[in-house]
Scaffold this active site. Structure first.
Site, short mmCIF file in Angstrom:
data_model
loop_
_atom_site.label_atom_id
_atom_site.label_comp_id
_atom_site.label_asym_id
_atom_site.label_seq_id
_atom_site.Cartn_x
_atom_site.Cartn_y
_atom_site.Cartn_z
N ASP A 208 74.11 66.59 72.14
CA ASP A 208 74.54 67.89 72.67
C ASP A 208 74.53 67.85 74.19
O ASP A 208 73.81 67.06 74.79
CB ASP A 208 73.59 69.00 72.19
CG ASP A 208 73.62 69.17 70.68
OD1 ASP A 208 74.62 68.77 70.06
OD2 ASP A 208 72.64 69.70 70.14
N1 URA Z 1 69.97 67.10 67.14
C1 URA Z 1 70.37 68.13 67.92
O1 URA Z 1 70.15 69.30 67.60
N2 URA Z 1 70.99 67.84 69.08
C2 URA Z 1 71.22 66.58 69.52
O2 URA Z 1 71.77 66.39 70.59
C3 URA Z 1 70.80 65.52 68.70
C4 URA Z 1 70.18 65.81 67.50
#
Ligand code: URA
Length: 227
Positions: free
Chosen positions: A102
């Site tokens: 993310d």
């Molecule tokens: N899980 C999440 O919520 N975000 C990420 O970036 C990776 C795993």
């Protein structure tokens, strides 16, 4: 692509002449004579016919990058800088991502132009472990360990998450090991326990660990030993 097909395309040589050339030993793959008309050749192999270069080998790239918060794990984005923007390599536009993070998650990302390698790492059957450090808004209760191990039902996908190893390191701090990568998986799992993720950082993907001397925004090639 098979060797005879590749050669047949050269100056419209045709399959028959291409096969004859291969069988007679005038074709080399990566400097060695190949008499196999069905020799599978990819874009990383150098193919020559009687000294003429039919295909020059592309450079294979495998690298690790420390993604900072705020950078998008995509190859292009209209609004935000991407991980590709951080890589000062002339062949950076040939790269694709081995998994994503993310925008507000930091940590280890792998990039490559080698589809075979990334496919192996991403293959769900191989259950490659990914390790994250998580900071939460509220304290993490000890019974969260069992809840993460049991899995959560995700209604949107109608699936139960695979067992997650949760190690509680502090009141609001944990290390998590997962063997899959669902959309916003960690945030959704904590949300289900009534908690919130405030900071998320990936430390490791399979055998690749983010080294302490690779700061946010930095990257380096993986060497043969690591691969
Ligand atoms: N899980 C999440 O919520 N975000 C990420 O970036 C990776 C795993």
């Amino acid at each position: 692509m098979k060797l005879d097909r590749l050669l047949a395309k050269h100056e419209s040589m045709g399959r028959t002449r291409a096969r004859a050339a291969i069988v007679s030993g005038t074709v080399t793959v990566d400097g060695r004579v190949s008499r196999r008309i069905d020799h599978e050749v990819d874009r990383f192999m150098r193919v020559e016919w009687s000294g003429t270069v039919i295909r020059s080998a592309e450079r294979k790239i495998h690298l690790m990058l420390h993604k900072p918060v705020g950078v998008v794990s995509a190859t292009s984005d209209a609004e935000h800088p991407t991980v590709i923007d951080l890589i000062d390599d002339p062949d950076r536009h040939t790269l694709h991502l081995v998994g994503r993070l993310d925008r507000n998650t930091s940590g280890l990302m792998l990039l490559t132009n080698d589809g075979r390698w990334s496919k192996q790492l991403m293959n769900p059957e191989r259950k490659v472990p990914k390790v994250y450090l998580v900071e939460t808004r509220d304290p993490i209760p000890p019974d969260a360990v069992a809840a993460f191990a049991a899995g959560f039902h995700f209604h949107t996908e109608d699936l139960v998450t695979r067992p997650v190893l949760l190690e509680i390191l502090g009141e609001n701090l944990a290390r998590l090991t997962l063997h899959e990568g669902r959309y916003h998986q960690i945030k959704r799992m904590f949300h289900r326990t009534g908690n919130r993720v405030v900071k998320l950082h990936r430390e490791q993907i399979g055998p690749f660990r983010l080294p302490p001397d690779l700061g946010p925004g930095e990257w380096r090639h993986l060497d043969h030993g690591e691969l």
